[in-house]
Design an enzyme around this catalytic site. Sequence first.
Site, mmCIF file in Angstrom:
data_model
loop_
_atom_site.group_PDB
_atom_site.id
_atom_site.type_symbol
_atom_site.label_atom_id
_atom_site.label_comp_id
_atom_site.label_asym_id
_atom_site.label_seq_id
_atom_site.Cartn_x
_atom_site.Cartn_y
_atom_site.Cartn_z
ATOM 1 N N HIS A 192 0.839 -1.206 0.000
ATOM 2 C CA HIS A 192 0.000 0.000 0.000
ATOM 3 C C HIS A 192 0.877 1.260 0.000
ATOM 4 C CE1 HIS A 192 -2.790 2.842 2.300
ATOM 5 N NE2 HIS A 192 -3.430 2.575 1.179
ATOM 6 N N HIS B 18 -1.315 10.594 -2.779
ATOM 7 C CA HIS B 18 -2.600 10.191 -2.229
ATOM 8 C C HIS B 18 -3.611 11.341 -2.235
ATOM 9 C CE1 HIS B 18 -5.516 9.494 1.057
ATOM 10 N NE2 HIS B 18 -5.563 8.303 0.505
HETATM 11 O O1 G3P Z 1 -6.681 1.713 -2.802
HETATM 12 C C1 G3P Z 1 -7.050 1.013 -1.680
HETATM 13 C C2 G3P Z 1 -6.889 1.938 -0.565
HETATM 14 O O2 G3P Z 1 -5.606 2.432 -0.712
HETATM 15 C C3 G3P Z 1 -7.887 3.048 -0.662
HETATM 16 O O3 G3P Z 1 -7.618 3.960 0.280
HETATM 17 O O4 G3P Z 1 -7.132 6.253 0.810
HETATM 18 O O5 G3P Z 1 -5.331 4.576 1.008
HETATM 19 O O6 G3P Z 1 -6.076 5.295 -1.232
HETATM 20 P P1 G3P Z 1 -6.476 5.063 0.202
HETATM 21 CA CA CA Z 2 -5.055 3.768 -2.759
#
Ligand code: G3P
Ligand code: CA
Length: 301
Positions: free
Chosen positions: A43, A85
Site C-alpha cells: 500500500h 494520495h
Molecule cells: O486503494 C485502496 C486503498 O488504498 C484506498 O484507500 O485512501 O489509502 O487510497 P487510500
Molecule cells: Ca489507494
Amino acid sequence: MKIMKFLIILLFICGCTPQQSKPQPQTIPPTPLPENGFLIIGHRGASAYAAGHTLAAYEMAVLMGADYIEIDLQMTKDGKLVALHDSVVTLHNAQQAVADVTFDEIQLLSPGKEFDKNHLSYTLPNFLELRIVDLSEILNYFGDRVNYYIEIKSPKVYPGIEEELLRQLQEHQLLNRVDPIPKVIIQSFNTKSLQEIFAMEPSIPLIKLYTFGKKAHLSKKELKELTEYASGVGVNVEAINRKFIDKMHSENLLVHPYTVNDEETMRSLMNYDVNGIFTDRPDVALRVRNEKNNTDIELYP
Ligand code: G3P
Ligand code: CA
C-alpha cells in the site's frame, strides 16, 4: 466431379466453410491468481517503513515480497500523472489543488521530511532526500520487474486521466501480456472511470473500491452493474465479514480488503479466503502467508 462433391461435404463437416462471424458478448477476463491465492499489495509501497509513494517505498515493498506496488495517481496542471494520495497539497504555506500546480512545483514538497516527523523509529538520514515521482519515472525505473496496482484518484477533476494512464502503460508494454499474475490492476472509487477503462482496454482487471460506514453490503442492482466490468472489490477491512466475502466469491468477484497491518487480522482474512490485502507492511504479510502455507503442508502431507 464426385471427388469435388466429397471435398465440399468434408469441408462443411469440418467447419472449414466460411461462416458469418457472430458478434461475441464482451466478457470479463478472469484474473489469474498466484498458487497461494493471496496477493500482497504494498500500500503506497512499504509505507510503514518509508515515505509512501516514493521510489524507496516501492523498492522496499518489492524487496519485502509484495506481489504488487500500489500507486495512487493524481494529475498536475501540466498533465503529469503524479503518485500522490491527496488531491490537495500545501505549497508556499497555502493549500492548493494538485490540478492547479505543475509537477515542478510539487517537487518543492519533501515526503521524507513529513515521514520523518511521524515515523522516527524507521527513518534513515537519506530519506530526507526522497522526492515525489510521476508515473513515467516509476515505469522507467521498475519496467516490467514489478506488478502495478494503480488507483485513479479524483477522476472527475482530471479529464483525460484514463487515456493518459493507458497510453503510458501501452508505451511501456505492460498490457496484454502473458504473466503468472496480471502485470497491471486498476482500481478506483469511481465507477465511471473504471467503465471508461474497461471500454478502452477490457483485458485489465479492475477493482471497484468501497468505503462502507457499517457492514459491507451490495444490492443486487449494484452487483449486476459491477460484474459487467469489474474483477473484484477493494473494501475497508473493518466493514467486511465472512458473509460478504462469500457473496462476492459467489459472483466471481475477488476481495481485496484495505489496509491491513496486523498479523492477527491477516491470519483471519486468509482463513476467510480473501484474495489479497493492501498492507503498509508487506514483510509481515509475507511471513503470515508463508506460515499459513507451511501449516497447510503439514496438515495435508
Ligand atoms: O486503494 C485502496 C486503498 O488504498 C484506498 O484507500 O485512501 O489509502 O487510497 P487510500
Ligand atoms: Ca489507494
